[in-house]
Design a protein around this motif. Sequence first.
Motif, PDB file in Angstrom:
ATOM      1  N   LEU A  61      44.282  32.144  31.782  1.00 57.01           N
ATOM      2  CA  LEU A  61      44.989  33.093  30.925  1.00 57.01           C
ATOM      3  C   LEU A  61      46.027  33.876  31.712  1.00 57.01           C
ATOM      4  CD1 LEU A  61      41.823  34.398  29.087  1.00 57.01           C
ATOM      5  CD2 LEU A  61      43.461  32.688  28.270  1.00 57.01           C
ATOM      6  N   TYR A  62      47.169  34.069  31.111  1.00 54.39           N
ATOM      7  CA  TYR A  62      48.261  34.802  31.753  1.00 54.39           C
ATOM      8  C   TYR A  62      48.068  36.296  31.557  1.00 54.39           C
ATOM      9  CZ  TYR A  62      52.964  36.582  32.582  1.00 54.39           C
ATOM     10  OH  TYR A  62      54.038  37.295  33.040  1.00 54.39           O
ATOM     11  N   ASN A  63      48.167  37.040  32.672  1.00 52.96           N
ATOM     12  CA  ASN A  63      48.095  38.498  32.624  1.00 52.96           C
ATOM     13  C   ASN A  63      49.453  39.038  33.064  1.00 52.96           C
ATOM     14  OD1 ASN A  63      47.738  41.237  33.096  1.00 52.96           O
ATOM     15  ND2 ASN A  63      45.620  40.982  33.736  1.00 52.96           N
ATOM     16  N   PRO A  64      50.283  39.503  32.098  1.00 54.30           N
ATOM     17  CA  PRO A  64      51.633  39.956  32.449  1.00 54.30           C
ATOM     18  C   PRO A  64      51.654  41.254  33.263  1.00 54.30           C
ATOM     19  CG  PRO A  64      51.191  40.363  30.120  1.00 54.30           C
ATOM     20  CD  PRO A  64      50.011  39.616  30.667  1.00 54.30           C
ATOM     21  N   GLU A  65      50.597  42.051  33.173  1.00 53.71           N
ATOM     22  CA  GLU A  65      50.573  43.330  33.878  1.00 53.71           C
ATOM     23  C   GLU A  65      50.583  43.168  35.394  1.00 53.71           C
ATOM     24  OE1 GLU A  65      47.305  45.588  32.376  1.00 53.71           O
ATOM     25  OE2 GLU A  65      48.045  45.472  30.309  1.00 53.71           O
ATOM     26  N   ASN A  66      49.814  42.194  35.885  1.00 54.11           N
ATOM     27  CA  ASN A  66      49.787  41.999  37.336  1.00 54.11           C
ATOM     28  C   ASN A  66      50.253  40.611  37.761  1.00 54.11           C
ATOM     29  OD1 ASN A  66      47.602  40.480  36.568  1.00 54.11           O
ATOM     30  ND2 ASN A  66      46.069  41.846  37.439  1.00 54.11           N
ATOM     31  N   THR A  68      49.337  37.474  37.089  1.00 56.59           N
ATOM     32  CA  THR A  68      48.304  36.560  37.565  1.00 56.59           C
ATOM     33  C   THR A  68      47.869  35.622  36.449  1.00 56.59           C
ATOM     34  OG1 THR A  68      46.514  38.090  36.979  1.00 56.59           O
ATOM     35  CG2 THR A  68      47.357  38.188  39.251  1.00 56.59           C
ATOM     36  N   MET A  69      47.231  34.556  36.868  1.00 57.02           N
ATOM     37  CA  MET A  69      46.538  33.659  35.954  1.00 57.02           C
ATOM     38  C   MET A  69      45.052  33.870  36.223  1.00 57.02           C
ATOM     39  SD  MET A  69      48.967  32.181  34.315  1.00 57.02           S
ATOM     40  CE  MET A  69      48.115  30.924  33.413  1.00 57.02           C
ATOM     41  N   GLN A  70      44.310  34.166  35.169  1.00 53.20           N
ATOM     42  CA  GLN A  70      42.874  34.443  35.302  1.00 53.20           C
ATOM     43  C   GLN A  70      42.084  33.286  34.712  1.00 53.20           C
ATOM     44  OE1 GLN A  70      41.558  38.142  33.598  1.00 53.20           O
ATOM     45  NE2 GLN A  70      39.440  37.441  33.496  1.00 53.20           N
ATOM     46  N   GLY A  71      41.018  32.911  35.415  1.00 53.37           N
ATOM     47  CA  GLY A  71      40.148  31.852  34.924  1.00 53.37           C
ATOM     48  C   GLY A  71      39.361  32.298  33.708  1.00 53.37           C
ATOM     49  N   SER A  72      38.849  31.346  32.969  1.00 56.56           N
ATOM     50  CA  SER A  72      37.968  31.635  31.831  1.00 56.56           C
ATOM     51  C   SER A  72      36.895  30.549  31.811  1.00 56.56           C
ATOM     52  CB  SER A  72      38.743  31.724  30.516  1.00 56.56           C
ATOM     53  OG  SER A  72      39.332  30.479  30.186  1.00 56.56           O
ATOM     54  N   TYR A  73      37.041  29.563  30.954  1.00 53.77           N
ATOM     55  CA  TYR A  73      36.101  28.451  30.917  1.00 53.77           C
ATOM     56  C   TYR A  73      36.707  27.250  31.636  1.00 53.77           C
ATOM     57  CZ  TYR A  73      33.576  31.072  27.368  1.00 53.77           C
ATOM     58  OH  TYR A  73      32.862  32.040  26.712  1.00 53.77           O
ATOM     59  N   ASP A  86      36.187  35.768  37.092  1.00 51.49           N
ATOM     60  CA  ASP A  86      36.618  36.517  38.275  1.00 51.49           C
ATOM     61  C   ASP A  86      37.671  35.780  39.100  1.00 51.49           C
ATOM     62  OD1 ASP A  86      34.915  38.616  37.671  1.00 51.49           O
ATOM     63  OD2 ASP A  86      33.232  37.698  38.738  1.00 51.49           O
ATOM     64  N   THR A  87      37.994  34.546  38.713  1.00 56.30           N
ATOM     65  CA  THR A  87      38.981  33.761  39.446  1.00 56.30           C
ATOM     66  C   THR A  87      40.382  34.186  39.036  1.00 56.30           C
ATOM     67  OG1 THR A  87      37.459  31.880  39.490  1.00 56.30           O
ATOM     68  CG2 THR A  87      39.772  31.413  39.920  1.00 56.30           C
ATOM     69  N   LYS A  88      41.219  34.503  40.039  1.00 56.33           N
ATOM     70  CA  LYS A  88      42.595  34.926  39.753  1.00 56.33           C
ATOM     71  C   LYS A  88      43.545  34.244  40.731  1.00 56.33           C
ATOM     72  CE  LYS A  88      41.753  39.234  37.549  1.00 56.33           C
ATOM     73  NZ  LYS A  88      40.941  40.297  37.594  1.00 56.33           N
ATOM     74  N   PHE A  89      44.717  33.868  40.212  1.00 58.00           N
ATOM     75  CA  PHE A  89      45.761  33.273  41.031  1.00 58.00           C
ATOM     76  C   PHE A  89      47.053  34.041  40.790  1.00 58.00           C
ATOM     77  CE2 PHE A  89      42.794  29.862  40.027  1.00 58.00           C
ATOM     78  CZ  PHE A  89      42.530  29.337  41.279  1.00 58.00           C
ATOM     79  N   GLY A  90      47.689  34.507  41.867  1.00 60.59           N
ATOM     80  CA  GLY A  90      48.947  35.237  41.735  1.00 60.59           C
ATOM     81  C   GLY A  90      50.108  34.302  41.447  1.00 60.59           C
TER      82      GLY A  90
END
Length: 194
Positions: A61-66, A68-73, A86-90
């Motif tokens: 999932l894209y997080n425009p605030e920081n 990053t791409m955050q993991g989900s399933y 808890d997985t995040k990629f900048g």
Amino acid sequence: QELAERMRAKEQEINRRTMMEKVIRIGKAVTEQTSDFHTALLRIWEGVRNGLDFDRVGIFLYNPENETMQGSYRTDRSGNLSEEWDTKFGLNESNSFFRTVLSQPDGFYFTQDYAGERNLGTRPGHPMREVKYYAAVAVWAGDNPMGIICVDQLISRRIITDEQLEALRLFAGYAGLAVENARLNSELENRMQE
């Protein structure tokens, strides 16, 4: 030979039509009204994994605030569903794969040798080690990126067919709508509770 080519073309068209019908059916299921964000994402994962017949699926999932791409399933190396919240990629990292996908005009990436292209052969614990057939498609809601769906055929070692790629790209539109609706519903419920 001409007859054989015609038969192959007819078979491909039947397979394509069958896959498109499946996408529409799955797309309707994922866009059904749901206020639970996790349920919407799980429906997307199940639709791609079981409906479009990919071995492994990851939804980021894209997080425009920081940025990053955050993991989900996602699907682990054994084929089981795993949660990776808890997985995040900048996206601002110089080698960001996700930035590459989002910057493509069609928001699409496909390769027949992912591990080779990314030099993962020397990284024994990497979850993408030995992945050959791999695709990633950006999920949009209008002009806004919602996320990326990644798929591969690590477990079965099957190829990814043209019909599957076309179906995945079409399904991404339904997924974007489902994610946007689920987010809006969650925000509305939170405001009502407040």
